[in-house]
Motif scaffolding. Structure first.
Motif, PDB file in Angstrom:
ATOM      1  N   LEU A  87    -118.130  -6.286  24.770  1.00 48.17           N
ATOM      2  CA  LEU A  87    -117.662  -6.571  23.392  1.00 48.17           C
ATOM      3  C   LEU A  87    -118.885  -6.092  22.736  1.00 48.17           C
ATOM      4  O   LEU A  87    -119.856  -6.986  22.931  1.00 48.17           O
ATOM      5  CB  LEU A  87    -117.122  -7.678  22.987  1.00 48.17           C
ATOM      6  CG  LEU A  87    -115.829  -8.139  23.726  1.00 48.17           C
ATOM      7  CD1 LEU A  87    -115.409  -9.709  23.651  1.00 48.17           C
ATOM      8  CD2 LEU A  87    -114.525  -7.254  23.154  1.00 48.17           C
ATOM      9  N   GLU A  88    -118.812  -5.279  21.806  1.00 47.62           N
ATOM     10  CA  GLU A  88    -120.309  -4.892  21.018  1.00 47.62           C
ATOM     11  C   GLU A  88    -119.978  -4.346  19.507  1.00 47.62           C
ATOM     12  O   GLU A  88    -118.988  -3.687  19.496  1.00 47.62           O
ATOM     13  CB  GLU A  88    -120.796  -3.518  21.675  1.00 47.62           C
ATOM     14  CG  GLU A  88    -122.402  -3.359  21.280  1.00 47.62           C
ATOM     15  CD  GLU A  88    -123.023  -2.168  21.941  1.00 47.62           C
ATOM     16  OE1 GLU A  88    -123.364  -2.618  23.107  1.00 47.62           O
ATOM     17  OE2 GLU A  88    -123.144  -1.207  21.442  1.00 47.62           O
ATOM     18  N   SER A  89    -120.681  -5.103  18.866  1.00 50.38           N
ATOM     19  CA  SER A  89    -120.525  -4.998  17.495  1.00 50.38           C
ATOM     20  C   SER A  89    -121.940  -4.530  16.760  1.00 50.38           C
ATOM     21  O   SER A  89    -122.860  -5.098  17.256  1.00 50.38           O
ATOM     22  CB  SER A  89    -120.263  -6.427  16.759  1.00 50.38           C
ATOM     23  OG  SER A  89    -119.790  -6.256  15.490  1.00 50.38           O
ATOM     24  N   GLY A  90    -121.842  -3.659  15.479  1.00 52.05           N
ATOM     25  CA  GLY A  90    -122.910  -3.229  14.894  1.00 52.05           C
ATOM     26  C   GLY A  90    -122.932  -3.856  13.779  1.00 52.05           C
ATOM     27  O   GLY A  90    -122.150  -4.372  13.102  1.00 52.05           O
ATOM     28  N   PHE A  91    -124.375  -4.116  13.416  1.00 53.42           N
ATOM     29  CA  PHE A  91    -124.511  -4.865  12.046  1.00 53.42           C
ATOM     30  C   PHE A  91    -125.594  -4.116  11.361  1.00 53.42           C
ATOM     31  O   PHE A  91    -126.540  -3.495  11.889  1.00 53.42           O
ATOM     32  CB  PHE A  91    -124.560  -6.196  12.082  1.00 53.42           C
ATOM     33  CG  PHE A  91    -126.048  -6.595  12.760  1.00 53.42           C
ATOM     34  CD1 PHE A  91    -126.978  -7.164  12.173  1.00 53.42           C
ATOM     35  CD2 PHE A  91    -126.272  -6.704  14.157  1.00 53.42           C
ATOM     36  CE1 PHE A  91    -128.117  -7.322  12.964  1.00 53.42           C
ATOM     37  CE2 PHE A  91    -127.000  -6.987  14.861  1.00 53.42           C
ATOM     38  CZ  PHE A  91    -128.387  -7.083  14.308  1.00 53.42           C
ATOM     39  N   ASN A  92    -125.585  -4.338   9.817  1.00 50.74           N
ATOM     40  CA  ASN A  92    -126.882  -3.910   9.003  1.00 50.74           C
ATOM     41  C   ASN A  92    -127.885  -5.112   9.061  1.00 50.74           C
ATOM     42  O   ASN A  92    -127.772  -6.213   8.631  1.00 50.74           O
ATOM     43  CB  ASN A  92    -126.448  -3.646   7.859  1.00 50.74           C
ATOM     44  CG  ASN A  92    -125.397  -2.310   7.744  1.00 50.74           C
ATOM     45  OD1 ASN A  92    -125.560  -1.583   8.391  1.00 50.74           O
ATOM     46  ND2 ASN A  92    -124.191  -2.575   7.146  1.00 50.74           N
ATOM     47  N   ALA A  93    -129.139  -4.792   9.718  1.00 51.14           N
ATOM     48  CA  ALA A  93    -129.918  -5.883   9.677  1.00 51.14           C
ATOM     49  C   ALA A  93    -130.657  -6.250   8.132  1.00 51.14           C
ATOM     50  O   ALA A  93    -130.945  -7.376   8.123  1.00 51.14           O
ATOM     51  CB  ALA A  93    -131.029  -5.424  10.525  1.00 51.14           C
ATOM     52  N   ASP A  94    -130.804  -5.467   7.411  1.00 50.44           N
ATOM     53  CA  ASP A  94    -131.314  -5.625   6.230  1.00 50.44           C
ATOM     54  C   ASP A  94    -130.202  -6.321   5.332  1.00 50.44           C
ATOM     55  O   ASP A  94    -130.759  -7.503   4.349  1.00 50.44           O
ATOM     56  CB  ASP A  94    -131.677  -4.474   5.290  1.00 50.44           C
ATOM     57  CG  ASP A  94    -130.396  -3.446   5.281  1.00 50.44           C
ATOM     58  OD1 ASP A  94    -129.486  -3.637   5.684  1.00 50.44           O
ATOM     59  OD2 ASP A  94    -130.564  -2.400   4.330  1.00 50.44           O
ATOM     60  N   LEU A 115    -125.233 -12.609  26.431  1.00 50.25           N
ATOM     61  CA  LEU A 115    -125.401 -12.080  25.177  1.00 50.25           C
ATOM     62  C   LEU A 115    -126.703 -11.117  25.098  1.00 50.25           C
ATOM     63  O   LEU A 115    -127.486 -11.405  25.415  1.00 50.25           O
ATOM     64  CB  LEU A 115    -125.556 -13.457  24.419  1.00 50.25           C
ATOM     65  CG  LEU A 115    -125.859 -13.176  22.721  1.00 50.25           C
ATOM     66  CD1 LEU A 115    -124.846 -12.641  21.999  1.00 50.25           C
ATOM     67  CD2 LEU A 115    -126.256 -14.632  22.047  1.00 50.25           C
ATOM     68  N   TYR A 116    -126.246 -10.011  24.385  1.00 50.47           N
ATOM     69  CA  TYR A 116    -127.510  -9.073  24.372  1.00 50.47           C
ATOM     70  C   TYR A 116    -127.478  -8.594  22.992  1.00 50.47           C
ATOM     71  O   TYR A 116    -126.708  -8.736  22.073  1.00 50.47           O
ATOM     72  CB  TYR A 116    -127.314  -7.910  25.141  1.00 50.47           C
ATOM     73  CG  TYR A 116    -126.120  -7.186  25.017  1.00 50.47           C
ATOM     74  CD1 TYR A 116    -126.145  -5.929  24.303  1.00 50.47           C
ATOM     75  CD2 TYR A 116    -125.026  -7.456  25.665  1.00 50.47           C
ATOM     76  CE1 TYR A 116    -125.223  -5.211  23.988  1.00 50.47           C
ATOM     77  CE2 TYR A 116    -123.801  -6.574  25.300  1.00 50.47           C
ATOM     78  CZ  TYR A 116    -123.854  -5.497  24.792  1.00 50.47           C
ATOM     79  OH  TYR A 116    -122.979  -4.636  24.484  1.00 50.47           O
ATOM     80  N   GLY A 117    -128.570  -7.910  22.411  1.00 45.31           N
ATOM     81  CA  GLY A 117    -128.518  -7.285  21.276  1.00 45.31           C
ATOM     82  C   GLY A 117    -129.972  -6.385  20.975  1.00 45.31           C
ATOM     83  O   GLY A 117    -130.693  -6.678  21.922  1.00 45.31           O
ATOM     84  N   ARG A 166    -118.022  -0.955  17.899  1.00 47.22           N
ATOM     85  CA  ARG A 166    -118.735  -0.077  18.747  1.00 47.22           C
ATOM     86  C   ARG A 166    -118.135  -0.139  20.111  1.00 47.22           C
ATOM     87  O   ARG A 166    -118.168   1.075  20.572  1.00 47.22           O
ATOM     88  CB  ARG A 166    -120.125  -0.525  18.853  1.00 47.22           C
ATOM     89  CG  ARG A 166    -121.135  -0.549  17.524  1.00 47.22           C
ATOM     90  CD  ARG A 166    -122.326  -0.962  17.712  1.00 47.22           C
ATOM     91  NE  ARG A 166    -123.091  -0.220  18.821  1.00 47.22           N
ATOM     92  CZ  ARG A 166    -123.805   0.904  18.619  1.00 47.22           C
ATOM     93  NH1 ARG A 166    -124.189   1.162  17.464  1.00 47.22           N
ATOM     94  NH2 ARG A 166    -124.334   1.384  19.842  1.00 47.22           N
ATOM     95  N   GLU A 167    -117.640  -0.958  20.782  1.00 47.80           N
ATOM     96  CA  GLU A 167    -117.113  -1.128  21.914  1.00 47.80           C
ATOM     97  C   GLU A 167    -116.435  -2.368  22.188  1.00 47.80           C
ATOM     98  O   GLU A 167    -116.913  -3.345  22.031  1.00 47.80           O
ATOM     99  CB  GLU A 167    -118.287  -0.843  23.008  1.00 47.80           C
ATOM    100  CG  GLU A 167    -117.537  -0.642  24.273  1.00 47.80           C
ATOM    101  CD  GLU A 167    -118.629  -0.161  25.725  1.00 47.80           C
ATOM    102  OE1 GLU A 167    -118.227  -0.125  26.382  1.00 47.80           O
ATOM    103  OE2 GLU A 167    -119.774   0.273  25.020  1.00 47.80           O
ATOM    104  N   SER A 185    -128.612  -1.300  14.671  1.00 45.37           N
ATOM    105  CA  SER A 185    -128.561  -2.594  15.177  1.00 45.37           C
ATOM    106  C   SER A 185    -127.380  -3.067  15.883  1.00 45.37           C
ATOM    107  O   SER A 185    -126.552  -2.654  15.252  1.00 45.37           O
ATOM    108  CB  SER A 185    -129.076  -3.731  14.064  1.00 45.37           C
ATOM    109  OG  SER A 185    -130.273  -3.235  13.761  1.00 45.37           O
ATOM    110  N   ARG A 186    -127.233  -3.738  16.741  1.00 49.21           N
ATOM    111  CA  ARG A 186    -126.200  -4.272  17.271  1.00 49.21           C
ATOM    112  C   ARG A 186    -126.189  -5.574  18.182  1.00 49.21           C
ATOM    113  O   ARG A 186    -127.431  -5.911  18.606  1.00 49.21           O
ATOM    114  CB  ARG A 186    -125.668  -3.083  18.381  1.00 49.21           C
ATOM    115  CG  ARG A 186    -126.753  -2.829  19.643  1.00 49.21           C
ATOM    116  CD  ARG A 186    -126.382  -1.710  20.385  1.00 49.21           C
ATOM    117  NE  ARG A 186    -127.330  -1.531  21.359  1.00 49.21           N
ATOM    118  CZ  ARG A 186    -128.581  -0.804  21.281  1.00 49.21           C
ATOM    119  NH1 ARG A 186    -129.316  -0.489  19.932  1.00 49.21           N
ATOM    120  NH2 ARG A 186    -129.278  -0.742  22.343  1.00 49.21           N
TER     121      ARG A 186
END
Length: 103
Positions: free
Chosen positions: A79-86, A25-27, A98-99, A59-60
């Motif tokens: 498997l990679e997903s982007g998100f809005n940190a705010d 798990l990474y990010g 993302r991937e 952010s991902r």
């Protein structure tokens, strides 16, 4: 009773195979604070302070791993997903946008 034991045996077999996979798990979270001081001629100055996401890179978070299938075969995935940190919302409202693929 026998059905319960059979179900537990099947679940145990699946749990053992799932634990054999090498999964990471990474990010990264990129967020910052923005201060703006706005003054126009004749008007009162307006100061705003906001949290912004993605100053340098979006952010991902993701999962990547591999599994040895035997006989020299190996399969990997990412498997990679982007998100809005705010706000915590997904970028483009899709999970793993993302991937998503096999390596």
């Amino acid at each position: 009773m026998k059905k319960t034991l059979a179900a537990l045996a099947v679940l145990g077999a699946f749990a053992g195979s799932a634990m054999a996979a090498d999964v990471t798990l990474y990010g990264a979270v990129d967020t910052g604070f923005e201060y703006k001081h706005t003054k126009t001629t004749g008007d009162k100055a307006v100061d705003t302070f906001d949290m912004q996401t993605g100053w340098d890179t979006p952010s991902r978070w993701g999962l990547k791993g591999s599994e040895d299938l035997g006989n020299g075969y190996k399969v990997g995935f990412k498997l990679e997903s982007g998100f809005n940190a705010d706000t915590g919302t997904l970028q483009e409202n899709r999970l793993f946008r993302r991937e998503a693929g096999l390596t």
